[in-house]
Enzyme design. Structure first.
Site, PDB file in Angstrom:
ATOM      1  N   ILE A 714     -27.052 -68.616 -13.089  1.00 30.41           N
ATOM      2  CA  ILE A 714     -27.722 -69.624 -13.925  1.00 30.41           C
ATOM      3  C   ILE A 714     -27.107 -70.993 -13.613  1.00 30.41           C
ATOM      4  CG2 ILE A 714     -28.201 -70.363 -16.287  1.00 30.41           C
ATOM      5  CD1 ILE A 714     -27.979 -67.431 -17.122  1.00 30.41           C
ATOM      6  N   ASN A 721     -23.118 -74.205 -22.242  1.00 29.09           N
ATOM      7  CA  ASN A 721     -22.125 -73.717 -23.216  1.00 29.09           C
ATOM      8  C   ASN A 721     -21.476 -74.891 -23.935  1.00 29.09           C
ATOM      9  OD1 ASN A 721     -22.074 -70.999 -23.570  1.00 29.09           O
ATOM     10  ND2 ASN A 721     -20.685 -70.581 -21.872  1.00 29.09           N
ATOM     11  N   HIS A 726     -20.783 -71.579 -27.468  1.00 28.53           N
ATOM     12  CA  HIS A 726     -20.730 -70.251 -26.831  1.00 28.53           C
ATOM     13  C   HIS A 726     -21.710 -69.254 -27.431  1.00 28.53           C
ATOM     14  CE1 HIS A 726     -17.501 -70.933 -23.982  1.00 28.53           C
ATOM     15  NE2 HIS A 726     -16.870 -71.640 -24.934  1.00 28.53           N
ATOM     16  N   GLU A 756     -22.053 -65.947 -15.699  1.00 30.69           N
ATOM     17  CA  GLU A 756     -23.488 -66.157 -15.683  1.00 30.69           C
ATOM     18  C   GLU A 756     -24.107 -65.609 -14.396  1.00 30.69           C
ATOM     19  OE1 GLU A 756     -21.493 -69.972 -14.178  1.00 30.69           O
ATOM     20  OE2 GLU A 756     -21.139 -68.333 -15.574  1.00 30.69           O
TER      21      GLU A 756
END
Length: 851
Positions: A714, A721, A726, A756
């Site tokens: 990603i 984040n 988170h 990710e």
């Protein structure tokens, strides 16, 4: 008295030399005891000489002979003499053992006679000794030989109708190892009904004609088993009439079976010798061929006359090359010296065609250890090759290590998996001996492993099995399960070769430790609970009780465990308790609660609140009952306190009932957690690695379409984040995993491999097809309305190539993923990767682009 006897008696009185001759030469000494003078005992020189004394060294102590007699025999002799003194009809006639001067046992036949006066009082006792030592030794030797040879003795007293059997005879008849006496009819009844007439006939003939016999027959033991025996019989006649039969009996059942088996074995050998697919022959020690089987002759199109009687190396099969003949000659000479040889060699069959055989030369020895024959054998080796391949395939499939150990030399062989378990390759561990195993084993486990080896070496157990810790290359301890078996021993029974396997059981050990800790927590809670707790058996016995319960009832733990709950229940409350318990056993209820009374050890009544639940086995049967007992004697009048205690009891009961379910659920969760990413619910890296290995093995085995691996990351997830927190990032990862799962085929593997980063393994998928799938997926992600802001994804694609390992495939896909990142993100790279100009850390530091 005859005149001759009077003359002999007179000679004894007038000639002391004649008395000495009888006392010391004919007998082994005479003795005399004067009962009117205590201590007046005399033994002639012959007695002492028989015990090994010289004439000048004979003991002067009149009672010295008693110290040399075996105490048990001396006691019997004293008893016989005392009885003889009371009753002259009772003889003094007994065998007494003495300790000779050299320490050996001397057997004496002792006889005695009391001399009485006119009033029948005993004045003196005289006697004689006869040395039976040689006879006793021969009897012992004969008995030992008979026992060793399995030969029994028997004797028939015809006038009395009795039969005496020796210990071996009794053993042959299945009656133990002690001599016994029986009747003639009962002895004959042991013979097989079909053999009795023949036995009676030869016995009757021996009695009538006075001749011995040698016959064979079957006997039936008390346990119903049959034994073939050989009987030798000899008649003993008095005045022309047979009064006794005696002889021997020998168990020949095994010999008969062996003879039959040998005949069958010879027939079978001949059949096998000529019909087996192997080439088999027989050589003299000088190498002359004296026999060859039909297979060896037929495969080469030969007749026996073509090769029999010729040196083996001059026969047709070996003319393939001079080197082949020379090697054969050398190995025949080795076999003639008693050495065995095995090697692979190419020989000629019909029309000079070449075939490879596994060839062996084995010497055959006579009883003196001399080589009398040499057996050559050649057999095709394809069967062994196939078996070896199957064996290796099984081992590779079970993922276990293997080891071979020459116990006497210490030489060992491990396979590659053995080394992999502890993080090494075989090459890194070389040179490998048994010391290699010891060097990596945990010192605390060596003693247990050695003890298991000793029991296996001694033959007490068939298999060696031990769980030990091994030091891994990274410093941690790995639990392994070693199993092995001794496959060969020397003539003394000492182990020679041992083979075994090694399995990594670290995961299982971790689960066992978790279970042990859970059980320990339960035991501690049980032991230290603030209420009385107990486990009750099906008959009402106290199985386990805690301290609180013992204090409440006034018993020590050992006292309470010897009772049942019925023993200390108030009679008025017992039937109610038992009725509820029967309902639990019948499955009509799982638990109950009652208020009941117990008898305290001091004799007074105590009131309790009892809660009972049941623990069942997998089949539903009752294992035991769990009782919680609360002392309510002081609180019985307070309903509020009673209610509080009931609630506490209920809560404890629910906790105990759910404990087993929690343990089972925990074990199930542990197994699932080891394969699942907890955040997304997707398979983890371990599942991906296994899927990659399975796909690569499938392609290598079936030559089917290779897989393609895609790694997806990603873009700018860190900034997502940082911007939204988170929890929002975790939610995004979860949704992203759902999108991936829905976009691929059911049999493709989707996994989260870290942070990710995700992976998609597409089985049997060409590169162009996989590229189209991932490109559509990338576009769909770009066009999806995600929470907070839009996201994009970068992907690296690698198609599997021949010879590529799992790690190489992952590394290549990873490089293409980095190329996609460096190329500006939101793209799929499946071409060659250019030299990177920035690393992954640089990519993460690039400023975020507007969403």
């Amino acid at each position: 008295m005859s005149q001759e006897r009077k003359t002999i008696c007179a000679n004894f009185a007038d000639n002391p030399e004649l008395l000495r001759f009888v006392a010391d030469d004919c007998l082994s000494g005479i003795w005399y005891s004067d009962l009117t003078q205590p201590g007046a005992v005399w033994f002639s020189d012959g007695f002492w000489l028989a015990l090994g004394y010289q004439t000048d060294a004979i003991p002067t102590d009149p009672l010295a002979w008693r110290t040399l007699a075996i105490p048990d025999d001396l006691a019997l002799l004293d008893a016989d003499m005392a009885r003889h003194c009371r009753d002259p009809r009772f003889p003094v006639d007994r065998i007494v053992r003495y300790r000779g001067l050299d320490g050996n046992t001397v057997w004496m036949h002792c006889r005695g006679l009391a001399i009485r006066d006119s009033d029948d009082r005993v004045l003196q006792i005289v006697g004689a000794h006869t040395n039976l030592t040689d006879l006793k030794r021969k009897e012992a030797l004969l008995d030992t030989c008979n026992r060793a040879a399995g030969i029994g003795y028997w004797e028939i007293d015809l006038p009395e109708g009795t039969v005496l059997w020796s210990a071996v005879t009794s053993q042959i008849h299945g009656l133990g190892e002690r001599p016994c006496q029986t009747s003639i009819d009962r002895a004959v009844a042991y013979y097989h009904p079909e053999d009795r007439a023949a036995v009676n006939e030869v016995v009757g003939k021996a009695i009538a004609e006075g001749k011995g016999y040698d016959t064979k027959a079957r006997i039936i033991r008390p346990d119903g088993s049959e034994r073939y025996v050989r009987i030798l019989g000899f008649p003993d006649s008095v005045d022309g009439r047979c009064v006794r039969l005696y002889g021997t009996i020998q168990d020949i059942d095994e010999a008969r079976r062996n003879r039959i088996a040998l005949q069958r074995s010879e027939e079978k050998f001949r059949g096998i010798f000529h019909s087996t697919f192997s080439f088999i022959g027989l050589l003299r020690p000088d190498g002359i061929l004296i026999e060859a089987n039909d297979t060896a002759l037929g495969m080469a199109g030969l007749k026996p006359s073509d090769v029999i009687g010729r040196p083996f190396w001059d026969c047709y099969w070996w003319q393939i090359s001079p080197a082949t003949r020379d090697t054969l000659r050398d190995n025949v000479e080795r076999a003639a010296r008693g050495e065995e040889s095995v090697y692979e060699v190419a020989v000629w069959i019909e029309n000079r065609q070449s075939v490879t055989i596994l060839f062996s030369l084995r010497p055959v020895f006579d009883a003196a250890g001399r080589v009398v024959y040499i057996v050559p054998e050649g057999r095709p080796i394809q069967e062994q090759v196939d078996a070896r391949f199957r064996y290796e395939a099984i081992l590779n499939g079970t993922n276990v290590g293997t080891w071979e150990w020459n116990v006497q030399s210490g030489e060992t062989r491990f396979n590659e998996r053995w080394a992999e378990i502890i993080g090494y390759s075989l090459e890194e561990l070389a040179p490998i001996t048994i010391e290699t195993w010891i060097r990596f084993a945990h010192p605390d486990d060596l003693a247990r492993s050695n003890a298991a080896l000793r029991t296996c070496f001694d033959g007490d157990t068939e298999f060696y099995e031990a769980e030990v810790r091994m030091r891994h290359r990274d410093g941690r301890w790995v639990w392994v399960l070693d199993r092995g078996k001794v496959f060969s021993r020397d003539t003394d029974g000492k182990p020679l070769m041992m083979y075994g396997t090694r399995q990594d059981i670290s995961d299982r050990k971790r689960r066992e430790e978790q279970l042990r800790q859970s059980e320990e927590a339960f035991r501690n809670n049980f032991r230290h609970a603030g209420i009385g707790m107990a486990l009750i058996g099906l008959q009402g016995e106290w199985l386990v009780v805690n301290r609180c319960l013992c204090d409440f009832l006034g018993y020590r733990e050992d006292e309470l465990l010897r009772l049942t709950f019925q023993d200390i229940t108030h009679p008025d409350d017992l039937e109610t308790d038992l009725a509820l318990l029967r309902e639990v056993i019948g499955g009509h209820r799982e638990h109950y609660q009652i208020e009941k009374r117990y008898w305290h050890r001091a004799g007074h009544v105590v009131h309790a609140l009892l809660a009972v639940s049941v623990a069942r086995d997998g089949d539903g049967s009752v294992r035991y009952f769990i009782s919680q007992i609360v002392d309510i004697s002081a609180l019985r009048k307070s309903q509020d306190h009673v209610t509080s205690l009931l609630e506490l009891a209920n809560e404890q009961n629910r906790k105990l009932q759910s404990l087993q379910r929690q343990l089972e659920a925990a074990n199930s969760a542990l197994r699932q957690d080891s394969l699942t990413d907890p955040l997304t619910g997707l398979p983890n890296r371990r599942v991906l690695d296994k899927a990659l290995d399975d796909e690569i093995r499938r392609v290598e085995r079936d030559s089917s379409g290779p897989p393609t691996l895609a790694l997806l990351d990603i873009d700018r997830f860190k900034s997502y984040n940082d911007s939204f927190g988170h929890p929002a990032g975790d939610r995004l990862l979860h949704l992203f995993g759902q999108v991936l799962t829905s976009a691929v085929r059911p049999y493709d593997t989707v996994a989260r491999v870290g942070g990710e980063e995700f992976a998609v393994l597409m089985a049997d998928t060409p590169r162009d097809v996989a590229l189209a799938v991932i490109e559509r997926l990338r576009a769909a992600i770009e066009g999806t309305a995600w929470p907070h802001r839009a996201i994009t994804v970068s992907a690296g694609l690698q198609h599997w190539c021949v010879g590529m390992t799992r790690d190489a495939l992952v590394e290549a896909a990873d490089l293409r993923l980095y190329a996609a990142k460096r190329g500006g993100r939101n793209r799929v790279v499946a071409d060659d990767v250019p030299h990177p100009e920035t690393d992954e850390a640089d990519i993460e530091r690039e400023p975020d682009q507007p969403a």
